[in-house]
Design a protein around this motif. Structure first.
Motif, PDB file in Angstrom:
ATOM      1  N   GLU A  54       4.561  17.135   6.955  1.00 37.22           N
ATOM      2  CA  GLU A  54       3.536  16.939   6.289  1.00 37.22           C
ATOM      3  C   GLU A  54       2.373  17.405   6.619  1.00 37.22           C
ATOM      4  O   GLU A  54       1.457  17.740   5.409  1.00 37.22           O
ATOM      5  N   GLU A  57       2.160  21.107   6.276  1.00 39.40           N
ATOM      6  CA  GLU A  57       1.980  21.760   4.872  1.00 39.40           C
ATOM      7  C   GLU A  57       0.726  21.529   4.507  1.00 39.40           C
ATOM      8  O   GLU A  57       0.395  22.347   3.655  1.00 39.40           O
ATOM      9  N   ILE A  58      -0.169  20.310   5.070  1.00 33.98           N
ATOM     10  CA  ILE A  58      -1.145  20.186   3.728  1.00 33.98           C
ATOM     11  C   ILE A  58      -2.063  20.798   5.050  1.00 33.98           C
ATOM     12  O   ILE A  58      -3.499  21.546   3.828  1.00 33.98           O
ATOM     13  N   ARG A  60      -1.751  24.276   6.132  1.00 26.17           N
ATOM     14  CA  ARG A  60      -1.419  25.196   5.065  1.00 26.17           C
ATOM     15  C   ARG A  60      -1.795  25.488   4.030  1.00 26.17           C
ATOM     16  O   ARG A  60      -2.670  26.906   3.601  1.00 26.17           O
ATOM     17  N   LYS A  61      -1.449  24.839   3.364  1.00 28.85           N
ATOM     18  CA  LYS A  61      -3.026  24.412   1.838  1.00 28.85           C
ATOM     19  C   LYS A  61      -3.807  24.538   1.874  1.00 28.85           C
ATOM     20  O   LYS A  61      -4.799  25.128   0.840  1.00 28.85           O
ATOM     21  N   ASP A  65      -4.611  27.402  -0.139  1.00 33.16           N
ATOM     22  CA  ASP A  65      -5.078  27.849  -1.562  1.00 33.16           C
ATOM     23  C   ASP A  65      -7.440  26.993  -1.039  1.00 33.16           C
ATOM     24  O   ASP A  65      -7.601  26.559  -2.226  1.00 33.16           O
ATOM     25  N   MET A  69      -9.839  26.364  -4.064  1.00 37.98           N
ATOM     26  CA  MET A  69     -10.173  24.602  -4.511  1.00 37.98           C
ATOM     27  C   MET A  69     -11.561  24.373  -5.464  1.00 37.98           C
ATOM     28  O   MET A  69     -12.397  24.933  -3.731  1.00 37.98           O
ATOM     29  N   GLN A  74     -10.446  20.381  -1.474  1.00 40.55           N
ATOM     30  CA  GLN A  74     -10.716  20.408  -0.113  1.00 40.55           C
ATOM     31  C   GLN A  74     -11.014  19.446   0.575  1.00 40.55           C
ATOM     32  O   GLN A  74     -10.823  19.062   1.907  1.00 40.55           O
ATOM     33  N   LEU A  77      -8.046  16.136   0.408  1.00 41.55           N
ATOM     34  CA  LEU A  77      -7.171  16.786   1.179  1.00 41.55           C
ATOM     35  C   LEU A  77      -7.350  16.541   2.429  1.00 41.55           C
ATOM     36  O   LEU A  77      -6.738  16.127   3.530  1.00 41.55           O
TER      37      LEU A  77
END
Length: 163
Positions: A54, A57-58, A60-61, A65, A69, A74, A77
């Motif tokens: 998880e 993945e955060i 990577r996002k 992204d 954003m 941002q 996150l």
């Protein structure tokens, strides 16, 4: 065998040495303990792996992204990432501590079994002294480690037959 200090004396002492490190690696009881601990902690370990994924993945996002954003999204996150990372580190440390406590508990139990086997071997084979630690040199003549491992294997087989 070692002769006593007095050359006139015909008595000899029967001495043996057991390498407990080898016994703890090769005894079937030790393998059983490792399997037991592995299965006991497997579910928690899987949860930690999922939490690590998880986090990745955060990250990577944020990387991929983050350009599109808003700054608020941002930062949100990034805060979430820091919070989850902190929680994960705490949970990993707690996991390691619990795992070490259980391993030490099981090793103490195994050492009790080994000590009883050592005593039985000493009595049956009439040893005067059996050493286990702090020895600088041991000849193969007095190394009884294989005998102990065989006795532990027999004990394990007997216990399995009773179940």
């Amino acid at each position: 065998m070692v002769s006593s200090g007095n050359a006139q004396q015909k008595d000899r002492y029967k001495i043996g040495f057991v390498n407990t490190g080898v016994v703890l690696k090769e005894a079937p009881q030790a393998r059983k303990v490792e399997e037991k601990l592995k299965s006991e902690f497997l579910a928690r370990e899987k949860i930690l792996v999922v939490k690590q994924q998880e986090l990745l993945e955060i990250e990577r996002k944020i990387k991929v992204d983050g350009v599109t954003m808003t700054q608020v999204a941002q930062r949100k996150l990034e805060r979430e990432l820091r919070l989850k990372l902190s929680q994960l580190k705490f949970e990993q440390q707690e996991f390691r501590e619990d795992q070490n406590l259980r391993r030490n508990e099981e090793i103490r139990n195994l050492q009790t079994v080994i000590a009883s086997v050592l005593k039985r071997l000493g009595d049956e084979h009439k040893f005067d002294l059996i050493l286990t630690e702090g020895v600088s040199y041991v000849s193969d003549v007095i190394d009884i480690t294989p005998m102990i491992i065989d006795m532990l294997k027999n004990l394990q087989e007997q216990e399995s037959a009773l179940k």
